[in-house]
Design an enzyme around this catalytic site. Sequence first.
Site, short mmCIF file in Angstrom:
data_model
loop_
_atom_site.label_atom_id
_atom_site.label_comp_id
_atom_site.label_asym_id
_atom_site.label_seq_id
_atom_site.Cartn_x
_atom_site.Cartn_y
_atom_site.Cartn_z
N ASN A 73 -10.64 -2.49 -6.09
CA ASN A 73 -9.84 -1.48 -6.81
C ASN A 73 -10.46 -1.11 -8.17
O ASN A 73 -10.10 -0.08 -8.76
CB ASN A 73 -8.39 -1.93 -6.99
N TRP A 74 -11.45 -1.90 -8.64
CA TRP A 74 -12.15 -1.54 -9.89
C TRP A 74 -12.91 -0.22 -9.72
O TRP A 74 -13.27 0.41 -10.72
CB TRP A 74 -13.15 -2.63 -10.29
N GLY A 119 0.27 5.53 -4.26
CA GLY A 119 -0.31 6.81 -4.65
C GLY A 119 0.21 7.94 -3.78
O GLY A 119 0.64 8.99 -4.29
N ILE A 178 -7.16 -4.78 7.03
CA ILE A 178 -6.88 -5.95 6.20
C ILE A 178 -7.38 -5.77 4.76
O ILE A 178 -6.91 -6.44 3.85
CB ILE A 178 -7.45 -7.23 6.90
N ASP A 238 0.83 -1.21 0.00
CA ASP A 238 0.00 0.00 0.00
C ASP A 238 0.87 1.26 0.00
O ASP A 238 2.01 1.25 0.47
CB ASP A 238 -0.92 -0.03 1.23
C1 IPE Z 1 -5.35 -2.79 -0.60
O1 IPE Z 1 -5.04 -1.46 -0.65
C2 IPE Z 1 -5.28 -3.41 -1.97
C3 IPE Z 1 -3.94 -3.53 -2.53
C4 IPE Z 1 -2.81 -3.22 -1.96
C5 IPE Z 1 -3.91 -4.10 -3.86
P1 IPE Z 1 -6.14 -0.34 -0.85
O2 IPE Z 1 -5.42 0.95 -0.94
O3 IPE Z 1 -7.03 -0.69 -2.00
O4 IPE Z 1 -7.00 -0.43 0.48
P2 IPE Z 1 -7.87 0.68 1.22
O5 IPE Z 1 -8.79 1.27 0.19
O6 IPE Z 1 -6.93 1.70 1.78
O7 IPE Z 1 -8.60 -0.06 2.31
C1 IPE Z 2 -1.30 0.31 -3.48
O1 IPE Z 2 -1.11 1.67 -3.47
C2 IPE Z 2 -1.43 -0.24 -4.88
C3 IPE Z 2 -2.80 -0.64 -5.24
C4 IPE Z 2 -3.84 -0.65 -4.45
C5 IPE Z 2 -2.98 -1.07 -6.61
P1 IPE Z 2 -2.35 2.66 -3.49
O2 IPE Z 2 -2.69 2.97 -4.91
O3 IPE Z 2 -3.48 2.14 -2.69
O4 IPE Z 2 -1.73 3.93 -2.81
P2 IPE Z 2 -2.43 4.89 -1.76
O5 IPE Z 2 -2.94 4.04 -0.65
O6 IPE Z 2 -3.54 5.57 -2.50
O7 IPE Z 2 -1.36 5.81 -1.34
MG MG Z 3 -4.05 2.34 -0.76
#
Ligand code: IPE
Ligand code: IPE
Ligand code: MG
Length: 254
Positions: free
Chosen positions: A80-81, A35, A203, A32
Amino acid sequence: MTIADQKQPTAKAPGSKSPRGLIPAHVAIIMDGNGRWAEARQQPRTEGHVAGLENIRRVLRHLENRGVSYATIFAFSTENWTRPQGEVSFLLELLAESLKTEVGDLHENNVRILHQGRLAELPPELSKEIAAAVELTSKNDGITLIVAFNYGGRAEIVDAAKRLIESGVSADKLDEESFAREMSPPGVPDPDLVVRTSGEFRISNFLLWQSAYSEFYSTPAPWPEFDEAEVDKAIEAFSNRKRKFGGILADRPE
Ligand code: IPE
Ligand code: IPE
Ligand code: MG
């Protein structure tokens, strides 16, 4: 040669004591913070995903160096979709690209690749490429890399239940073992350690069934900065935990 050999050949048998303690056989990572890492640099979020992809190689190599046998990486969740279409397409494209550019190297380094999640919902070309990578590396006996892509713990449980119903299993024959067999890729043990980067303590639908007794570790480091020293800190934390699985420790006086 294994991916660990590229650095130093210090691989330990899984579950063995290393000079620094007990090594988890299976480490599962919620990668995580890509971004936020990019935004902190005034870069588009997609740059964070590119840096995150780069980081997988170094972490995998170090996990193998430390004697870890299975690494699951959460790369794309069933939720994530809901992200903006441009980001979703970018992530799908990134996986497609990395299958083309990385799999040869991983194969040469004896890495066995598995996929976990709903393959059929991915674009047909992509699911074919994933299946080909799994097939190509199926005989390798180095570290097993399980890529959770389009993965959700709840979806996985529902899918397992559907398959069991379709197989005609009777309710009295259904137990935790038969249920578990329908979920993780065959032969993959439950994770000993679940790591989440970027400071969250949730989680997010990852390995809900399998992590029942996993040790959980969270670090503030965003995924692109989760380096070898961070891996060592996570393993160190794991080695200091006392796992009880609902029982009591054997050496504990009554
Ligand atoms: C979990 O992270 C999914 C992946 C790392 C692929 P997210 O960024 O999607 O989770 P939330 O939205 O913070 O719970
Ligand atoms: C994890 O990083 C990668 C995926 C979920 C694909 P994020 O994209 O969730 O990054 P943040 O949490 O927005 O910083
Ligand atoms: Mg994230």
